[in-house]
Design a protein around this motif. Structure first.
Motif, PDB file in Angstrom:
ATOM      1  N   PRO A  93       7.029  -1.313   8.519  1.00 43.81           N
ATOM      2  CA  PRO A  93       8.215  -0.646   7.974  1.00 43.81           C
ATOM      3  C   PRO A  93       7.823   0.604   7.186  1.00 43.81           C
ATOM      4  CG  PRO A  93       7.796  -2.710   6.826  1.00 43.81           C
ATOM      5  CD  PRO A  93       6.811  -2.623   7.943  1.00 43.81           C
ATOM      6  N   ARG A  94       8.697   1.579   7.226  1.00 42.48           N
ATOM      7  CA  ARG A  94       8.473   2.824   6.504  1.00 42.48           C
ATOM      8  C   ARG A  94       8.692   2.556   5.021  1.00 42.48           C
ATOM      9  NH1 ARG A  94      12.008   6.032   9.083  1.00 42.48           N
ATOM     10  NH2 ARG A  94      10.413   6.635  10.556  1.00 42.48           N
ATOM     11  N   PRO A  95       7.848   3.075   4.141  1.00 36.24           N
ATOM     12  CA  PRO A  95       8.035   2.883   2.704  1.00 36.24           C
ATOM     13  C   PRO A  95       9.382   3.456   2.242  1.00 36.24           C
ATOM     14  CG  PRO A  95       5.872   3.800   3.147  1.00 36.24           C
ATOM     15  CD  PRO A  95       6.613   3.805   4.435  1.00 36.24           C
ATOM     16  N   ALA A  96       9.997   2.791   1.271  1.00 33.86           N
ATOM     17  CA  ALA A  96      11.298   3.207   0.760  1.00 33.86           C
ATOM     18  C   ALA A  96      11.213   4.616   0.193  1.00 33.86           C
ATOM     19  CB  ALA A  96      11.777   2.239  -0.310  1.00 33.86           C
ATOM     20  N   GLY A  97      12.202   5.427   0.508  1.00 34.15           N
ATOM     21  CA  GLY A  97      12.255   6.784  -0.024  1.00 34.15           C
ATOM     22  C   GLY A  97      11.540   7.806   0.831  1.00 34.15           C
ATOM     23  N   GLN A  98      10.844   7.393   1.861  1.00 35.97           N
ATOM     24  CA  GLN A  98      10.138   8.349   2.717  1.00 35.97           C
ATOM     25  C   GLN A  98      11.078   8.787   3.830  1.00 35.97           C
ATOM     26  OE1 GLN A  98       6.549   6.883   4.464  1.00 35.97           O
ATOM     27  NE2 GLN A  98       6.141   8.747   5.570  1.00 35.97           N
TER      28      GLN A  98
END
Length: 115
Positions: A93-98
């Motif tokens: 999963p893509r890190p939050a905020g990216q």
């Protein structure tokens, strides 16, 4: 798939042999992607190696194989070795905020405020 492909075949056009080799590789990849995924896997990933012989094969990316094959053919090479092994892959999963890269939100161009 672990195979050494010959580009000089008696009685056959070299360009047609090259096209047949590329077709065989693409067909193998499509067949492997159709297989059922194991539990917990998201997609089929591929480990690839490429070289003129099996002994000097180096790690290569799947998308670079066609270019490497064309390079050997342009140099007049008689053969090359390809190893493509399928393995299950899991997306991280893509890190939050990216922000996504190259997505629909990316307009490109200057970062000016438009009012």
């Amino acid at each position: 798939m672990r195979k050494t492909f010959q580009l000089h075949v008696e009685g056959k056009n070299r360009d047609r042999v090259l096209d047949a080799v590329k077709h065989e590789i693409r067909k193998y990849i499509k067949r492997e992607r159709r297989r059922d995924l194991p539990e917990g896997a998201d997609f089929w990933d591929f480990d690839c190696r490429f070289g003129r012989t099996k002994e000097d094969a180096a790690v290569a990316h799947l998308s670079a194989l066609t270019g490497l094959i064309n390079g050997v053919a342009a140099e007049g090479g008689a053969q090359f070795y390809v190893e493509i092994l399928a393995k299950p892959g899991k997306r991280t999963p893509r890190p939050a905020g990216q922000a996504p890269q190259g997505g629909a939100d990316d307009l490109g161009g200057d970062e000016e405020d438009v009012v």
